[in-house]
Design a protein around this motif. Sequence first.
Motif: not given
Lengths: 280, 250
Positions: B78, B84-85, B81-82
């Motif tokens: 996560r 990359r956001a 992913a955070a």
Amino acid sequence: MSADVSMRDALYEAPGPRTQRRVRVGTALSLALLAAFAAFVVRQFSVNGQLDPKYWSFFARWTTWRFLLQGFMGTIHVAFMAGVLAIMGGLLLMLGRISPNRPLSAICHVITDLFRSLPSLLLIYFFFLVVPTYGIRMPAFWMITLPIGLAASGVLAEVFRAGVNAVPTGQVEAAMSLGMTHGRITRRIVLPQALRIVIPSLVSQLVVVVKDTTVAYVVSYPDLMQNARVLISNYDALVSMYFVVAILYIIVNYATNQLSIHLAHRGGTQVLSRVDEKPV
Amino acid sequence: MPVGTTEPIIRMHHVDKHYGQLHVLRDINLDVHRGEVVVLIGPSGSGKSTLCRTINRLETIDSGEILFEGRPLPEEGRELAALRAEIGMVFQSFNLFAHRTILDNVTMGPIEVLRRNRREAEAEAMELLARVGVEAQAKKVPAQLSGGQQQRAAIARSLAMHPKVMLFDEPTSALDPEMINEVLEVMVELAQEGMTMVVVTHEMSFARRVADRVVFMSDGQIVEQGTPSEFFDHPRSARARDFLDSIKGH
């Protein structure tokens, strides 16, 4: 390439005048052959007395049809449940196989190959003869549905895996770059595209499931084939009965085809772009 | 051009990467500051795309470190992913989600990742699509759009996440010549609005016009860097001079 391009247009160039002539001759010839063959079949039927009313008259009775339709519904019931089981099982096996968890992946790999390589008849004998010796009693319906569904789940796991591999990596990278997590990417990006890619193979496999149900006689489950068998021994009408049963199976499998095509188009998106990315 | 005044938003420190025998990134040291437009150029195979893709960890590195806002890139899960956001990325082959409409493509990140409600996300997506000039295509699927339209929609998809940095990995290399400018125009506007950008490109006119800094790579190394006029008019290294000579005909 547009979605309107039919398979024919994609495979062959537009026919010129000579080809058109040849196509017309070929069409006429094959129609003539077909008519000759049909005439031959009818003649053989009549020569051998198969057109005798005694082989066909019982089809005029409602009870015949009721019995056949009961078998028909039995076939549909088994095929539907086995199909659902195969699709769910296939998806789970495939997801396990492609998971980064090594032991899980290995286990799913083994199960997939096992189900895929065992003949479904052998699996049926297992559920019919071996499982009950361990005190597990199940109805005939499940003794035919489980093995057929499991055998097909092994094949479908491989079909789904091919579909997942066919989704361009760029699709996954784009989803990762938006901050989507692995599970979300699988559900929202990879699986929807993979399923559309594999629809043709999926249909072929579901047709195999329908055909596999014909061995239901092993466990005395009243499917179409089993009930036809009963009628045949009652009326001694082998050829006419198998003729009618064949048509019923063709109808089921044609419907399976049409349903899948319908489902495939329901999303409204017909075209998948296949641009793959090469990072350097 | 803000250099050295604040902490860099991206810092690459002694980064190395191999593909088997191939040493694709050699001791890369690179800082990118907020609001800066850094253009990576160099011959194909020089490692510039790989470098760009290490910044949001689409490529891992063998050694060295990459910091984003002072923190090392998370390695997985996560946290990654955070991260990359917060970093937008535009790909050479657009990579719009082929099974969804253009509007869905733009709203997917905000709805699924940022947990925005659909109505707001769609309203903003339509504004972004209008800004890049493809609002009329919102209900179509990607394959129904031209390459230039797809790439502009892909830029809108990235912008919908309100990224702190935008990475462009050869955004015009897969486009027909007449569509290159419509995409570059969108990128020029972004740069003028102060977006922090790392751009891998072969479009020298774009580099000259928009870059705060040009970074020239060859054989996995940063050979030289400077302002566009320094680099294009007075290249210091022989390799840069050779490269500029080889593309002059274009």
